[in-house]
Every structure is written in structure tokens, then in C-alpha cells.
Write a protein that holds these residues in place. Structure first.
Motif, PDB file in Angstrom:
ATOM      1  N   UNK A   1      35.768   6.321 -39.905  1.00  0.00           N
ATOM      2  CA  UNK A   1      35.032   6.911 -41.022  1.00  0.00           C
ATOM      3  C   UNK A   1      35.967   7.657 -41.979  1.00  0.00           C
ATOM      4  N   UNK A   2      35.977   7.286 -43.264  1.00  0.00           N
ATOM      5  CA  UNK A   2      36.863   7.975 -44.217  1.00  0.00           C
ATOM      6  C   UNK A   2      36.502   9.450 -44.414  1.00  0.00           C
ATOM      7  N   UNK A   3      35.230   9.787 -44.310  1.00  0.00           N
ATOM      8  CA  UNK A   3      34.817  11.185 -44.453  1.00  0.00           C
ATOM      9  C   UNK A   3      35.306  12.019 -43.265  1.00  0.00           C
ATOM     10  N   UNK A   4      35.278  11.405 -42.092  1.00  0.00           N
ATOM     11  CA  UNK A   4      35.788  12.078 -40.888  1.00  0.00           C
ATOM     12  C   UNK A   4      37.293  12.289 -41.003  1.00  0.00           C
ATOM     13  N   UNK A   5      37.989  11.267 -41.486  1.00  0.00           N
ATOM     14  CA  UNK A   5      39.441  11.383 -41.672  1.00  0.00           C
ATOM     15  C   UNK A   5      39.764  12.499 -42.653  1.00  0.00           C
ATOM     16  N   UNK A   6      38.963  12.612 -43.679  1.00  0.00           N
ATOM     17  CA  UNK A   6      39.157  13.666 -44.676  1.00  0.00           C
ATOM     18  C   UNK A   6      38.973  15.051 -44.056  1.00  0.00           C
ATOM     19  N   UNK A   7      37.930  15.235 -43.257  1.00  0.00           N
ATOM     20  CA  UNK A   7      37.690  16.529 -42.613  1.00  0.00           C
ATOM     21  C   UNK A   7      38.809  16.859 -41.624  1.00  0.00           C
ATOM     22  N   UNK A   8      39.240  15.873 -40.854  1.00  0.00           N
ATOM     23  CA  UNK A   8      40.327  16.105 -39.892  1.00  0.00           C
ATOM     24  C   UNK A   8      41.632  16.445 -40.611  1.00  0.00           C
ATOM     25  N   UNK A   9      41.848  15.870 -41.794  1.00  0.00           N
ATOM     26  CA  UNK A   9      43.062  16.144 -42.566  1.00  0.00           C
ATOM     27  C   UNK A   9      43.117  17.602 -43.023  1.00  0.00           C
TER      28      UNK A   9
END
Length: 135
Positions: free
Chosen positions: A52-60
Motif C-alpha cells: 500500500x502506497x499510503x502505508x509506505x508513506x506513513x512508515x516513511x
């Protein structure tokens, strides 16, 4: 005779439905308990899906903060019970989307909420850390 057969079938069907509902209810309760205990056990928890790109963004965001301890990430797509956990999250926070981020037991929200909290300094306050100023 037909009415007796129908009653037996109806009773059997009702019993099977009750057992299925009870099993689902206990599974749902156990997933809610899993979410609560996971959130309680870690300072930062992210319920995510690995693709999930949104998940990757939050983890970043958390990588950017360079925390001493990495967030505890539950990748729902890599668990057999991921859908059930996602259902439990939906019941608890009113959203079924991922990511769902928790800070010290408090529900922060999803990707946009996490980025906003990072940008306005709320995330640093919640984590009790100081953030380097790039200026």
C-alpha cells in the motif's frame, strides 16, 4: 410427517447458525483483543499492508524521525487473519482503510493524519521527541 421433518431441519439450521455466529463473535473479540494488546505493548503501532502506497508513506514519516525504536508494524496482507484484524480495527476506530497508526495507545489515524501530525509538530509532541529544524 413433512412438518416434523421441516421442524427438525429448522432446529438444526438454527443451531448451526447460532454456532457459526458464536464462533464469528469470539473470533472478532479475539482480534479486537489482539489489536488492543498490540497497541498497549508498543509505543508506535502501524497496521499496514506491505504493498500500500499510503502505508509506505506513513512508515516513511517514522523513518524520517529516526526514532530509537522502530514502530511495530502489523502487515495485514502477510497474515492469514489480516482481514479479521482489519474488521476489528474498523469496529474500533470507524475506518477499515490502512494504515491505521497508534501512538502510545492513542489512535492517530491514517496516512494523511500521520503526515499532518508530523508537519505541524504534533507527532513529535506525542512521541516526546525534539525534531531537528532544517533551517
Amino acid at each position: 410427517m413433512a412438518s416434523t421433518t421441516f421442524r427438525r431441519f429448522s432446529v438444526a439450521a438454527a443451531a448451526a447458525a447460532f454456532i457459526a455466529l458464536a464462533a464469528f463473535g469470539s473470533a472478532s473479540a479475539s482480534k479486537t483483543a489482539f489489536v488492543k494488546s498490540t497497541v498497549k505493548a508498543h509505543d508506535v503501532v502501524i497496521f499496514s499492508k506491505s504493498y500500500c502506497p499510503y502505508c509506505k508513506r506513513a512508515k516513511a514519516v517514522f523513518k524520517e524521525l529516526e526514532l530509537k525504536k522502530d514502530p511495530y508494524v502489523v502487515e495485514l496482507d502477510q497474515r492469514e487473519d489480516g482481514g479479521e484484524i482489519q474488521d476489528a480495527l474498523s469496529d474500533m476506530v470507524g475506518r477499515r482503510t490502512v494504515p491505521q497508526v497508534f501512538i502510545r495507545g492513542k489512535h492517530l489515524g491514517g496516512s494523511d493524519d500521520t503526515v499532518d501530525a508530523y508537519e505541524n509538530g504534533e507527532l513529535a509532541k506525542l512521541l516526546n521527541i525534539s525534531v531537528k529544524d532544517d533551517l
